[in-house]
Scaffold this motif. Structure first.
Motif, PDB file in Angstrom:
ATOM      1  N   ILE A  77       0.826  -1.213   0.000  1.00 33.32           N
ATOM      2  CA  ILE A  77       0.000   0.000   0.000  1.00 33.32           C
ATOM      3  C   ILE A  77       0.855   1.255   0.000  1.00 33.32           C
ATOM      4  N   VAL A  78       1.882   1.281   0.843  1.00 31.91           N
ATOM      5  CA  VAL A  78       2.765   2.453   0.891  1.00 31.91           C
ATOM      6  C   VAL A  78       3.469   2.638  -0.446  1.00 31.91           C
ATOM      7  N   GLU A 127      16.783 -10.887   2.409  1.00 32.18           N
ATOM      8  CA  GLU A 127      16.647 -11.158   3.837  1.00 32.18           C
ATOM      9  C   GLU A 127      15.833 -10.028   4.441  1.00 32.18           C
ATOM     10  N   PRO A 128      14.707 -10.352   5.103  1.00 32.85           N
ATOM     11  CA  PRO A 128      13.849  -9.301   5.663  1.00 32.85           C
ATOM     12  C   PRO A 128      14.645  -8.320   6.511  1.00 32.85           C
ATOM     13  N   ARG A 129      14.380  -7.030   6.289  1.00 34.18           N
ATOM     14  CA  ARG A 129      15.104  -5.980   6.981  1.00 34.18           C
ATOM     15  C   ARG A 129      14.226  -5.343   8.051  1.00 34.18           C
ATOM     16  N   PRO A 130      14.834  -4.783   9.096  1.00 38.58           N
ATOM     17  CA  PRO A 130      14.037  -4.100  10.119  1.00 38.58           C
ATOM     18  C   PRO A 130      13.378  -2.859   9.535  1.00 38.58           C
ATOM     19  N   VAL A 131      12.194  -2.556  10.026  1.00 30.18           N
ATOM     20  CA  VAL A 131      11.483  -1.371   9.552  1.00 30.18           C
ATOM     21  C   VAL A 131      12.070  -0.151  10.248  1.00 30.18           C
ATOM     22  N   ASP A 132      13.073   0.450   9.617  1.00 32.44           N
ATOM     23  CA  ASP A 132      13.717   1.631  10.173  1.00 32.44           C
ATOM     24  C   ASP A 132      13.684   2.751   9.137  1.00 32.44           C
ATOM     25  N   ALA A 133      14.298   3.870   9.461  1.00 30.05           N
ATOM     26  CA  ALA A 133      14.261   5.033   8.567  1.00 30.05           C
ATOM     27  C   ALA A 133      14.907   4.725   7.221  1.00 30.05           C
ATOM     28  N   ARG A 134      16.018   3.970   7.241  1.00 30.24           N
ATOM     29  CA  ARG A 134      16.714   3.664   5.987  1.00 30.24           C
ATOM     30  C   ARG A 134      15.819   2.858   5.053  1.00 30.24           C
ATOM     31  N   MET A 135      15.140   1.841   5.597  1.00 33.21           N
ATOM     32  CA  MET A 135      14.270   1.026   4.776  1.00 33.21           C
ATOM     33  C   MET A 135      13.113   1.854   4.215  1.00 33.21           C
ATOM     34  N   CYS A 136      12.545   2.716   5.037  1.00 28.97           N
ATOM     35  CA  CYS A 136      11.410   3.535   4.592  1.00 28.97           C
ATOM     36  C   CYS A 136      11.820   4.474   3.460  1.00 28.97           C
ATOM     37  N   TRP A 137      12.972   5.128   3.611  1.00 27.07           N
ATOM     38  CA  TRP A 137      13.439   6.062   2.582  1.00 27.07           C
ATOM     39  C   TRP A 137      13.788   5.337   1.289  1.00 27.07           C
ATOM     40  N   LEU A 138      14.412   4.167   1.417  1.00 26.14           N
ATOM     41  CA  LEU A 138      14.777   3.395   0.233  1.00 26.14           C
ATOM     42  C   LEU A 138      13.531   2.919  -0.503  1.00 26.14           C
ATOM     43  N   THR A 139      12.537   2.444   0.252  1.00 27.85           N
ATOM     44  CA  THR A 139      11.282   1.997  -0.363  1.00 27.85           C
ATOM     45  C   THR A 139      10.586   3.154  -1.073  1.00 27.85           C
ATOM     46  N   ILE A 155       3.642   1.891 -18.988  1.00 25.55           N
ATOM     47  CA  ILE A 155       3.988   0.472 -18.871  1.00 25.55           C
ATOM     48  C   ILE A 155       3.821   0.022 -17.424  1.00 25.55           C
ATOM     49  N   GLY A 156       3.820  -1.295 -17.223  1.00 24.62           N
ATOM     50  CA  GLY A 156       3.652  -1.829 -15.870  1.00 24.62           C
ATOM     51  C   GLY A 156       4.847  -1.546 -14.979  1.00 24.62           C
ATOM     52  N   GLY A 157       6.048  -1.800 -15.504  1.00 26.64           N
ATOM     53  CA  GLY A 157       7.253  -1.548 -14.714  1.00 26.64           C
ATOM     54  C   GLY A 157       7.609  -2.631 -13.727  1.00 26.64           C
ATOM     55  N   GLY A 158       6.949  -3.808 -13.846  1.00 30.52           N
ATOM     56  CA  GLY A 158       7.219  -4.886 -12.908  1.00 30.52           C
ATOM     57  C   GLY A 158       8.658  -5.361 -12.921  1.00 30.52           C
ATOM     58  N   PHE A 159       9.330  -5.214 -14.091  1.00 30.52           N
ATOM     59  CA  PHE A 159      10.720  -5.645 -14.198  1.00 30.52           C
ATOM     60  C   PHE A 159      11.638  -4.814 -13.306  1.00 30.52           C
ATOM     61  N   LEU A 160      11.168  -3.636 -12.873  1.00 28.35           N
ATOM     62  CA  LEU A 160      11.918  -2.809 -11.922  1.00 28.35           C
ATOM     63  C   LEU A 160      11.330  -2.883 -10.519  1.00 28.35           C
ATOM     64  N   ILE A 161      10.000  -2.989 -10.429  1.00 24.78           N
ATOM     65  CA  ILE A 161       9.341  -2.962  -9.120  1.00 24.78           C
ATOM     66  C   ILE A 161       9.701  -4.185  -8.285  1.00 24.78           C
ATOM     67  N   VAL A 162       9.704  -5.377  -8.912  1.00 22.91           N
ATOM     68  CA  VAL A 162       9.986  -6.609  -8.152  1.00 22.91           C
ATOM     69  C   VAL A 162      11.384  -6.586  -7.537  1.00 22.91           C
ATOM     70  N   PRO A 163      12.445  -6.372  -8.326  1.00 17.63           N
ATOM     71  CA  PRO A 163      13.768  -6.318  -7.685  1.00 17.63           C
ATOM     72  C   PRO A 163      13.908  -5.136  -6.731  1.00 17.63           C
ATOM     73  N   GLY A 164      13.192  -4.032  -7.027  1.00 18.97           N
ATOM     74  CA  GLY A 164      13.241  -2.873  -6.137  1.00 18.97           C
ATOM     75  C   GLY A 164      12.652  -3.177  -4.770  1.00 18.97           C
ATOM     76  N   LEU A 165      11.521  -3.892  -4.748  1.00 19.64           N
ATOM     77  CA  LEU A 165      10.905  -4.281  -3.481  1.00 19.64           C
ATOM     78  C   LEU A 165      11.808  -5.226  -2.695  1.00 19.64           C
ATOM     79  N   ILE A 166      12.443  -6.157  -3.393  1.00 18.49           N
ATOM     80  CA  ILE A 166      13.341  -7.103  -2.721  1.00 18.49           C
ATOM     81  C   ILE A 166      14.529  -6.357  -2.120  1.00 18.49           C
ATOM     82  N   ALA A 167      15.109  -5.430  -2.896  1.00 13.30           N
ATOM     83  CA  ALA A 167      16.268  -4.683  -2.416  1.00 13.30           C
ATOM     84  C   ALA A 167      15.923  -3.788  -1.236  1.00 13.30           C
ATOM     85  N   ALA A 168      14.726  -3.185  -1.264  1.00  9.20           N
ATOM     86  CA  ALA A 168      14.353  -2.229  -0.228  1.00  9.20           C
ATOM     87  C   ALA A 168      13.895  -2.901   1.059  1.00  9.20           C
TER      88      ALA A 168
END
Length: 257
Positions: A77-78, A127-139, A155-168
């Motif tokens: 949602i965010v 690897e799941p990351r703690p919900v901290d300021a760094r994670m929020c800003w990166l997301t 375009i959908g942009g899923g080719f960027l969104i999926v790896p972006g979500l994993i990285a963030a």
């Protein structure tokens, strides 16, 4: 009229089939198919119509992932809310860009997508990351960037969104795929409504395109089950197809095709 309906359904079917078969990347073909096969009235109409079709397709797939428990709701949602702001701004800017220049830029994005599909991938989860300021800003940064790209090109942009979500966030791949679909649907709807406000969405064609996409998607899922062992090869072949279409668009943009 009948030929136009057939072209729209067949084009939607091709996009749906590729999405069902490969799991992503297929929506990048929607704009060139709408322009060169269906014959919609210009680049901006193709982008607006494509955005609505992409949104509907993503929402249908999102429902299945949500029922299966694959969605990290808070992150999804965010991500969708922040990215939608980028999509609204970017689609407003894109409407002001000359159609030929916009299509040429779209061709460059297709080159990037095609190369990404040819690049060897490793199926790794984060690897799941703690919900901290760094994670929020990166997301937030990833959401804004992908929403902007989606809004500008429709375009959908899923080719960027999926790896972006994993990285963030470090969420597993299946959760990133499920969560990304909410964002893709939101970005597409925001873009489509923005274009619709300027009369740049062909609703009839969008409906026919979506109908074909549903049929093609079902066929693609069946084919994916039978050809799962060859998915890497299929991805590379589709990447070559995307590069060929991109080359045609770029040649047209330079007046050589």
């Amino acid at each position: 009229m009948a030929a136009g309906v057939t072209a729209a359904i067949a084009s939607g079917g091709l996009v749906g089939f590729s999405l069902g078969l490969l799991g992503g990347g297929g929506s990048i073909l929607a704009v060139p198919l709408l322009l060169y096969v269906v014959g919609v009235g210009g680049t901006h109409v193709a982008i607006g119509t494509s955005a609505f079709a992409v949104s509907a397709s993503a929402l249908a797939n999102f429902a299945g992932h949500a029922r299966a428990g694959h969605v990290w709701w808070r992150c999804a949602i965010v991500f969708a809310l922040i990215g939608t702001l980028g999509a609204l701004v970017a689609s407003s800017v894109a409407k002001l860009v000359d159609g030929e220049k916009l299509l040429f830029l779209f061709g460059l994005v297709m080159v990037a997508v095609g190369l990404a599909m040819l690049w060897p991938r490793r199926a790794t989860d984060g690897e799941p990351r703690p919900v901290d300021a760094r994670m929020c800003w990166l997301t937030a940064a990833v959401a804004l960037a992908t929403g902007t790209l989606s809004g500008f090109f429709g375009i959908g942009g899923g080719f960027l969104i999926v790896p972006g979500l994993i990285a963030a966030t470090g969420m597993p791949m299946i959760n990133a795929i499920g969560s990304s679909l909410l964002a893709i649907s939101a970005f597409g709807l925001a873009t489509a409504l923005n274009y619709a406000a300027s009369g740049s969405v062909d609703w009839r064609v969008a409906g026919e395109f979506i109908g074909g996409g549903i049929l093609g998607g079902a066929a693609g899922i069946v084919a994916a089950r039978r050809m799962s062992a060859r998915k890497g090869v299929l991805n590379r072949l589709f990447g070559v197809l995307v590069l060929c279409v991109a080359g045609y668009i770029l040649l047209k943009g330079t007046g050589r095709a």
